[in-house]
Design a protein around this motif. Structure first.
Motif, PDB file in Angstrom:
ATOM      1  N   HIS A 174     111.844 -14.160  76.662  1.00 10.55           N
ATOM      2  CA  HIS A 174     112.122 -13.020  75.289  1.00 10.55           C
ATOM      3  C   HIS A 174     111.182 -11.730  75.626  1.00 10.55           C
ATOM      4  CE1 HIS A 174     112.037 -11.907  71.091  1.00 10.55           C
ATOM      5  NE2 HIS A 174     110.949 -11.583  71.170  1.00 10.55           N
ATOM      6  N   PHE A 175     109.963 -11.972  76.248  1.00 13.31           N
ATOM      7  CA  PHE A 175     109.088 -10.924  76.395  1.00 13.31           C
ATOM      8  C   PHE A 175     109.217 -10.305  77.771  1.00 13.31           C
ATOM      9  CE2 PHE A 175     106.701 -12.966  72.785  1.00 13.31           C
ATOM     10  CZ  PHE A 175     106.908 -11.772  71.876  1.00 13.31           C
ATOM     11  N   LYS A 176     110.008 -10.990  78.587  1.00 12.43           N
ATOM     12  CA  LYS A 176     110.328 -10.261  79.969  1.00 12.43           C
ATOM     13  C   LYS A 176     109.275 -10.237  80.834  1.00 12.43           C
ATOM     14  CE  LYS A 176     114.580 -10.012  78.629  1.00 12.43           C
ATOM     15  NZ  LYS A 176     115.844 -11.163  79.343  1.00 12.43           N
ATOM     16  N   ILE A 177     108.083 -11.029  80.663  1.00 12.98           N
ATOM     17  CA  ILE A 177     106.984 -10.903  81.670  1.00 12.98           C
ATOM     18  C   ILE A 177     107.349 -11.627  83.015  1.00 12.98           C
ATOM     19  CG2 ILE A 177     104.496 -11.548  82.058  1.00 12.98           C
ATOM     20  CD1 ILE A 177     104.694  -9.996  79.577  1.00 12.98           C
ATOM     21  N   PRO A 178     107.181 -10.742  84.134  1.00 13.30           N
ATOM     22  CA  PRO A 178     107.535 -11.230  85.322  1.00 13.30           C
ATOM     23  C   PRO A 178     107.036 -12.720  85.698  1.00 13.30           C
ATOM     24  CG  PRO A 178     107.274  -8.742  85.406  1.00 13.30           C
ATOM     25  CD  PRO A 178     106.678  -9.314  84.097  1.00 13.30           C
ATOM     26  N   ARG A 179     107.544 -13.551  86.450  1.00 15.59           N
ATOM     27  CA  ARG A 179     107.057 -14.847  86.646  1.00 15.59           C
ATOM     28  C   ARG A 179     105.940 -14.830  87.218  1.00 15.59           C
ATOM     29  NH1 ARG A 179     105.278 -18.836  87.100  1.00 15.59           N
ATOM     30  NH2 ARG A 179     105.876 -20.918  87.488  1.00 15.59           N
ATOM     31  N   LYS A 180     105.650 -13.972  88.304  1.00 18.05           N
ATOM     32  CA  LYS A 180     104.439 -14.209  89.271  1.00 18.05           C
ATOM     33  C   LYS A 180     103.341 -13.544  88.368  1.00 18.05           C
ATOM     34  CE  LYS A 180     105.145  -9.027  90.504  1.00 18.05           C
ATOM     35  NZ  LYS A 180     105.388  -8.226  91.886  1.00 18.05           N
ATOM     36  N   TYR A 181     103.134 -13.206  87.252  1.00 18.11           N
ATOM     37  CA  TYR A 181     101.863 -12.656  86.328  1.00 18.11           C
ATOM     38  C   TYR A 181     101.731 -13.978  85.233  1.00 18.11           C
ATOM     39  CZ  TYR A 181     102.757  -8.258  88.189  1.00 18.11           C
ATOM     40  OH  TYR A 181     102.851  -7.053  89.051  1.00 18.11           O
ATOM     41  N   VAL A 182     102.584 -15.198  85.461  1.00 18.37           N
ATOM     42  CA  VAL A 182     102.255 -16.224  84.430  1.00 18.37           C
ATOM     43  C   VAL A 182     101.757 -17.587  85.358  1.00 18.37           C
ATOM     44  CG1 VAL A 182     103.177 -17.785  82.662  1.00 18.37           C
ATOM     45  CG2 VAL A 182     103.881 -15.209  82.926  1.00 18.37           C
ATOM     46  N   ASN A 183     100.442 -17.871  85.086  1.00 20.25           N
ATOM     47  CA  ASN A 183     100.304 -19.060  85.577  1.00 20.25           C
ATOM     48  C   ASN A 183     100.095 -20.616  84.926  1.00 20.25           C
ATOM     49  OD1 ASN A 183      99.526 -18.111  88.103  1.00 20.25           O
ATOM     50  ND2 ASN A 183      97.224 -18.222  88.161  1.00 20.25           N
TER      51      ASN A 183
END
Length: 606
Positions: free
Chosen positions: A585-594
């Motif tokens: 939904h918010f399109k946060i890149p995967r590498k910035y989510v732990n």
């Protein structure tokens, strides 16, 4: 030779033929169906890179490495268009960079924004874009004739379409006739079969960023020139003509009514004013911005919403007050930035803004008794009570910040960059570092004469990049190892650019959004999310949206050890729901989510 089903064999350059299955320009006008999504293998990536280089010889080796970085994930997405066409999308960092139809490769607008001169470009008018995104082809009367003439292309050539005043492509299409035939016809008839545009569904599958502003290489025709001959209304395909006539009739009726009212006013001795015609575009944007600002404070924002991130206020409150058919663009106002506009409002004592971290501000107080708020009257009817709930999940205005890793030159690394004119402390992007290292190696003739994949270690490289234990053993380094070692030994920083704000540079790497599942009393679990503010997400709004989606209690609590920061806490293990919300939904890149991998590990244990 790769198997035929990989889609890499016998590709045909897109400039030669139009897909045989092609029927209309509406290939991506409606949503497509995803059949599969897999990570690309290294061998397939290398083959694709070679094919792209052959198809688009204007891309250098460095360009191809930038488009498809070797150490970053590249996905192959098989899809079916709404009319049944089978296509392959190549996706990097959530953005489609290429699509393949009948073994022919085509760039997307995301790729063309990085390489705007990859295809011959034809200009058109901004009103044309919405029609093309909806499925219309580009007709020749809608093509702008530049002073230097049109690009020379043959029939069937893949071309880009740009808007007047900006070289950034907004569409790609196949020329239905050659340039010579276009001019011979008096610029009449269909010019291009449009395959893909900015704002279509293929673009919407990416991060939904807008085109950059790239200055034209030449002076284009002004909107006043050849207005009748190149009217945007004339570019539409024939299936649009009926709608055009209806709109034209409505416009004529409205004009007649305006003239009639002016005549009555003159007869009655009333002086008619035309202030709207004398207002500059910048002044008009200031008026619209102020109107939406006060309307948002008076009718949308509640006391319980405070503190409220300024980015969330803009996205979820101010934008939603914009009248239909208009759009607030702060860059076109006299304020230029949201922070400057809010600073003016703070000086007028309408609200108070506080900086949480560098570049992240929050509205902490609003004076609803201020005369400017109390005297404001909305131009259209609005709820009189400020009890309306804002569902951030339904808003399309959120765009994740642009995050760029930067590398500072330390005193030890200075000898490698001195020849490039750099100084100690300068910040460079990864591509800049790579280019300067390549330049240093070539200038000092360090490429190994027998194997060009290796670089000879000279005293400077030895001192800068090798550990003491390695200095007597290593005489050669691979190119990738050379650049990797260089990046590791530089001072890390990052630049964050929020929509509508100036870039902010911070030391170190950006903290990722951290998700953690903890055990509570009675064997109950709770999921905690922190660092949302760093990515322009309002924790309170995020908690409300998450609570609605999973039907569980969610709260915001102060983050231990971090001043003016909070974390979202929700009952139960909600990792899958949080992952979909942040990534899809918010399109946060995967590498910035732990922390999302915790759900995978826990399921394997079971």
């Amino acid at each position: 030779m790769l198997p035929a089903d990989t889609g890499f064999s016998a590709r045909t350059p897109p400039c030669l033929l139009l897909p045989s299955s092609y029927q209309s320009s509406a290939m991506f006008a409606k949503a497509f169906k995803v059949k599969s999504n897999t990570v690309m293998k290294g061998s397939d990536r290398r083959k694709l890179r070679a094919d792209v280089g052959t198809t688009f010889p204007g891309l250098s080796t460095e360009n191809l490495a930038e488009l498809m970085p070797s150490k970053e994930e590249l996905n192959i997405v098989k899809v079916y268009a709404h009319k049944g066409d089978s296509l392959t999308l190549y996706v990097h960092n959530k953005n489609p960079i290429l699509f393949e139809l009948e073994r022919k490769l085509y760039p997307t607008v995301y790729t063309l924004w990085r390489f705007p001169d990859l295809l011959p470009a034809f200009g058109t008018w901004p009103p044309v874009l919405e029609k093309m995104a909806g499925g219309a082809d580009l007709m020749l009367p809608g093509v702008v004739l530049p002073s230097t003439g049109l690009p020379g292309v043959e029939q069937g050539r893949l071309c880009a379409v740009t808007l007047v005043g900006n070289r950034a492509p907004v569409a790609i299409g196949v020329a239905t006739v050659s340039t010579r035939e276009m001019l011979a016809s008096g610029m009449k008839g269909k010019g291009f079969n449009i395959l893909h545009t900015y704002k279509d569904q293929l673009w919407a599958s990416g991060d939904k960023s807008g085109p950059p502003v790239i200055a034209p290489l030449e002076t284009e025709a002004s909107p006043e020139e050849d207005d009748e001959q190149h009217s945007p209304d004339l570019m539409l395909d024939t299936h649009e003509s009926e709608t055009q006539m209806k709109n034209l009739c409505l416009t004529d009726v409205a004009a007649d009514k305006n003239r009639e009212s002016e005549d009555i006013a003159v007869e009655e001795g009333i002086e008619t004013t035309k202030d709207s015609e004398n207002i500059s575009p910048q002044e008009a944007m200031d008026v619209l911005l102020n109107q939406c600002f006060f309307q948002a404070l008076k009718y949308k924002v509640k006391k319980s919403d405070l503190p409220l991130l300024t980015s969330s206020f803009l996205r979820n409150y101010l934008f939603s007050c914009c009248p239909e058919g208009e759009q607030v663009d702060i860059k076109k106002s006299s304020y230029k930035k949201l922070s400057k506009f809010l600073q003016v409002m703070q000086q007028r004592k309408i609200l108070q803004v506080k900086e949480l971290t560098k570049g992240v501000e929050s509205i902490v107080e609003v004076d609803w008794k201020h005369p400017d708020i109390r005297s404001f009257a909305a131009p259209v009817s609005e709820p009189t009570a400020s009890s309306e709930n804002i569902d951030v999940g339904t808003e399309d205005f959120y765009q994740p910040p642009e995050i760029i890793s930067l590398y500072g030159i330390s005193a030890k690394m200075m000898p490698l960059f001195q020849e490039s004119g750099q100084k100690k402390g300068n910040l460079l992007s990864q591509n800049d570092v790579r280019s300067m290292i390549i330049s240093y190696v070539k200038k000092n003739e360090l490429v190994h004469p027998e194997n060009k994949n290796f670089v000879t270690v000279n005293p400077v490289i030895c001192d800068c990049l090798l550990d003491k234990s390695e200095q007597h053993d290593i005489t050669l380094l691979k190119w990738d190892d050379l650049v990797t070692r260089c990046l590791e030994r530089m001072q890390h920083s990052h630049q964050v650019t929020f929509p509508g704000s100036s870039p902010v540079i911070r030391k170190g790497n950006i903290e990722p959004i951290d998700i953690n599942v903890a055990q509570r009393a009675s064997n109950k679990k709770v999921t905690m999310i922190k660092n949302l503010e760093l990515y322009g997400l309002d924790p309170q709004s995020f908690a409300s949206l998450l609570q609605q989606k999973v039907q569980a209690s969610a709260t915001c609590t102060p983050l231990p050890g971090a001043k003016d920061r909070v974390q979202v806490q929700i009952q139960g293990n909600q990792l899958p729901h949080i992952g979909r919300l942040l990534l899809d939904h918010f399109k946060i890149p995967r590498k910035y989510v732990n922390g999302l991998d915790l759900s995978t590990k826990s399921s394997k244990k079971k």
